[in-house]
Write a protein that holds these residues in place. Structure first.
Motif, PDB file in Angstrom:
ATOM      1  N   LEU B 118       0.836  -1.208   0.000  1.00 48.66           N
ATOM      2  CA  LEU B 118       0.000   0.000   0.000  1.00 48.66           C
ATOM      3  C   LEU B 118       0.866   1.252   0.000  1.00 48.66           C
ATOM      4  O   LEU B 118       0.579   2.233  -0.674  1.00 48.66           O
ATOM      5  N   LEU B 121       2.523   2.245  -3.340  1.00 48.80           N
ATOM      6  CA  LEU B 121       1.725   2.997  -4.313  1.00 48.80           C
ATOM      7  C   LEU B 121       2.003   4.488  -4.218  1.00 48.80           C
ATOM      8  O   LEU B 121       1.786   5.237  -5.159  1.00 48.80           O
ATOM      9  N   ALA B 123       0.346   6.707  -2.796  1.00 52.92           N
ATOM     10  CA  ALA B 123      -0.847   7.486  -3.085  1.00 52.92           C
ATOM     11  C   ALA B 123      -1.706   7.666  -1.838  1.00 52.92           C
ATOM     12  O   ALA B 123      -2.389   8.669  -1.702  1.00 52.92           O
ATOM     13  N   LEU B 124      -1.640   6.697  -0.928  1.00 54.82           N
ATOM     14  CA  LEU B 124      -2.559   6.728   0.206  1.00 54.82           C
ATOM     15  C   LEU B 124      -1.900   7.355   1.435  1.00 54.82           C
ATOM     16  O   LEU B 124      -0.702   7.207   1.645  1.00 54.82           O
ATOM     17  N   ASP B 125      -2.715   8.039   2.250  1.00 56.40           N
ATOM     18  CA  ASP B 125      -2.201   8.604   3.497  1.00 56.40           C
ATOM     19  C   ASP B 125      -1.957   7.482   4.500  1.00 56.40           C
ATOM     20  O   ASP B 125      -2.595   6.447   4.446  1.00 56.40           O
TER      21      ASP B 125
END
Lengths: 380, 274
Positions: B118, B121, B123-125
């Protein structure tokens, strides 16, 4: 069924006014990680704006595809409520139920705190103590194994000793020769430049002879072997720990020290002195070639003057050092190897530790030798 | 069954994985000799075969970890051995793999093992990642307080579950399971099977599973592919495949254990006709 589609329907919010004047927000498109990823930044701001309106009515039923990442994104935008703010299809309820449960779970794992204390002297002391204790235990076990081996030579691990001798000795001939030759050339070249100024050309034999045979040969070979064989020994034992091979040996009743450690120690105790003699010879050869080129000293003179220039005690001292260095390198490598815990990080740290410690100890012990034997082999 | 029949075109249109004329060999040993196999969307395909029949090799080729000697493997319409760069990466984001021994990163905690993909990526917080990781752990029945543990501190069953949680981290459409229940006691292996069934319903997974365990096969697999003597002996529903007369199949399915597992299957099918 909302089977994952091959052509991704972009995730979006659709606004309209519900009865009663409140804003209705429909979540449409594919809210899967794959579809979200390229447009995450814009969606973040749009979601933040949309969820600022607390009276808005969310509808998640028209969504084409939703996965955990999409659910988490929406749920975070809503401020992680206990119950989702939207009307849901029944199959999506479990996503939000799980997320709400996750929020109640304890916070993510803290960084292991003891690592921050690693610089305290007390922690250092404890580590040093643990190393010393393990090393003493290892040496004790080795001594007992050695006695047992002497009592029943037929059961000694001859095959392993021979294999180790080949790997650590014979296969290191090339690299020690190369390094020894180059060091010999460099040393001879630099010294002869200085000696020329004093017209003391012939003393190149003495300088080269004593420094190579007494110091450079043994230390050079030991450092090369520590880097080459020490690391491989540590890594071998470490991988055997990771793959539980060490445990398998234990349960078969095969003592680890006598099968794995003892052959390595014995092999290096014999192998390193031999390598030192070899390194000495090649380094002197390099020195001789450079002296011939720089000073015009004939090969014949160099070879004839050599025995007179180096008291034979220096050779014995160098070989003696080799035995000590060999035992130390193998012992430290195995000590670090057996301490490796079954994870890859420990394997890397153990191998580094083994090589660094072995080289440091070699140089330290060499200094001790230099002081202890200052009256030997240097009297003219 | 081996006979493609009329449904062939349908299957191919909806194939997630398509193996065509696959040959593989190690040195001079031939492992596969012309294997054709399709995996359809939302099905669970069980791959069985004796030791050394190339089950794991086939799996590794479907994952692009090994190059076939001849033939092609297409996953999500991408030829793994031809595709480069972004195309290949897009496939990797859509599948998850549970390796036989878990293959957890031993230097990372359970939490970081699952969070790795994750975070990768970018991209995610971190707080979204946190909630995703904890909910994935809950999905596989691991309590959050185990998240700080290192893989070396876990039991075999937990490693399998966490390996599964890691395989599911990116919400894949396709899940590969290599011996999912090997090394688990019957009770745990049953609950692991139940877990996979539940996840399959919830996440619409397509599953390719290599297994020796008949009970797992009976309770999970929609179709079974039998590898034997370097070839694909048969593909089809378990009942059809187990009725074949081939000696390997007879041995595998008609032994004491096999009969017992199949009896259960027949009972179930009598009670709930499909």
């Amino acid at each position: 069924m909302n089977a994952p589609q091959t052509s991704l329907d972009p995730p979006r919010l659709v606004y309209h006014t519900a009865e009663g004047g409140a804003r209705a927000i429909e979540v449409r498109g594919s809210w899967s990680l794959q579809a979200l990823q390229p447009r995450l930044a814009e969606l973040h701001t749009e979601l933040a704006r949309a969820s600022a309106d607390a009276t808005a009515i969310w509808d998640l039923r028209p969504v084409a595809h939703l996965d955990h990442a999409g659910a988490a994104l929406l749920w975070h935008a809503w401020g992680r409520p206990g119950t989702p703010r939207a009307a849901l299809r029944s199959e999506h309820e479990s996503f939000f139920r799980r997320l709400a449960a996750a929020a109640e779970a304890p916070p993510p794992p803290p960084i292991r705190r003891w690592q921050r204390l690693a610089w305290l002297p007390a922690v250092w002391g404890l580590r040093l103590y643990a190393h010393a204790r393990d090393l003493v235990l290892l040496v004790g076990a080795l001594v007992l194994d050695g006695i047992r081996m002497l009592a029943r030579p037929s059961r000694a691990p001859w095959r392993e000793i021979s294999a180790n001798l080949y790997r650590t000795g014979a296969q290191a001939l090339g690299i020690t020769a190369l390094v020894g030759f180059l060091i010999g050339v460099v040393l001879s070249y630099l010294s002869s430049n200085q000696l020329k100024n004093f017209g003391a050309d012939v003393y190149i034999v003495n300088i080269l002879g004593v420094s190579v045979v007494r110091e450079l040969g043994p230390v050079l070979a030991a450092i090369l072997v520590a880097g080459r064989s020490g690391s491989s020994m540590t890594a071998q034992l470490g991988v055997m720990r990771v793959t539980q091979e060490l445990d398998a040996m234990s349960v078969m009743g095969i003592p680890q020290t006598s099968r794995l450690v003892l052959p390595k120690v014995i092999a290096l105790a014999f192998g390193l002195p031999l390598l030192i003699v070899w390194t000495n010879a090649v380094a002197l050869l390099g020195g001789m070639v450079a002296a011939h080129a720089e000073l015009g000293l004939s090969y014949r003179y160099f070879i004839e003057a050599l025995p007179g220039a180096i008291p034979i005690a220096n050779l014995y001292l160098g070989i003696g050092k080799g035995v000590v260095f060999g035992v130390l390198i193998a012992l430290l490598a195995c000590h670090y190897g057996l301490r490796i815990r079954p994870n890859t990080e420990s394997l890397g740290a153990g191998t580094t530790g083994s090589v660094v410690t072995a080289i440091t100890i070699v140089i330290l012990v060499d200094a001790v030798f230099a002081v202890a034997f200052r009256d030997v082999g240097l009297a003219f | 069954m081996e006979n493609p029949g009329a449904g062939r075109a349908d299957i191919e249109r909806d194939a997630v994985i398509d193996v065509r004329g696959l040959w593989s060999r190690f040195g001079r040993t031939l492992v596969h000799r012309g294997i054709d196999l399709s995996v359809c969307r939302s099905e669970v395909l069980g791959v069985v075969g004796g030791s050394g029949s190339g089950k794991t090799t086939l799996l590794r080729q479907m994952l692009g970890l090994e190059q076939p000697y001849r033939g092609a493997v297409t996953v999500f319409g991408v030829d793994l051995n031809r595709a480069r760069g972004a195309e290949r990466e897009s496939v990797r984001a859509r599948w998850g793999v549970l390796f036989q021994n878990g293959a957890l990163f031993s230097a990372l905690s359970v939490y970081d093992n699952i969070a790795l993909a994750l975070r990768e990526l970018r991209a995610l917080d971190e707080d979204i990642i946190r909630d995703l990781v904890i909910s994935k752990l809950q999905m596989v029945g691991i309590e959050a307080h185990h998240a700080a543990k290192m893989p070396a501190q876990l039991s075999g069953g937990m490693i399998k579950r966490i390996g599964l949680a890691r395989a599911l981290a990116l919400d894949p459409e396709l899940l590969f399971l290599d011996e999912p229940t090997a090394g688990l006691d019957p009770d745990r292996s049953e609950s692991f099977v139940a877990l996979i069934q539940e996840l399959r319903r919830e996440m619409h997974l397509t599953v390719v599973m290599v297994t020796h365990d008949l009970d797992t096969l009976v309770s999970l697999a929609d179709r079974v592919a039998v590898l034997c003597e370097q070839r694909l002996l048969a593909v089809g529903p378990l009942r059809e495949v187990s009725a074949l007369g081939h000696p390997f199949v007879r041995n595998f399915f008609q032994g004491e254990r096999g009969r017992r597992a199949l009896e259960v299957l027949e009972d179930v099918q009598r009670l709930m006709p499909i």
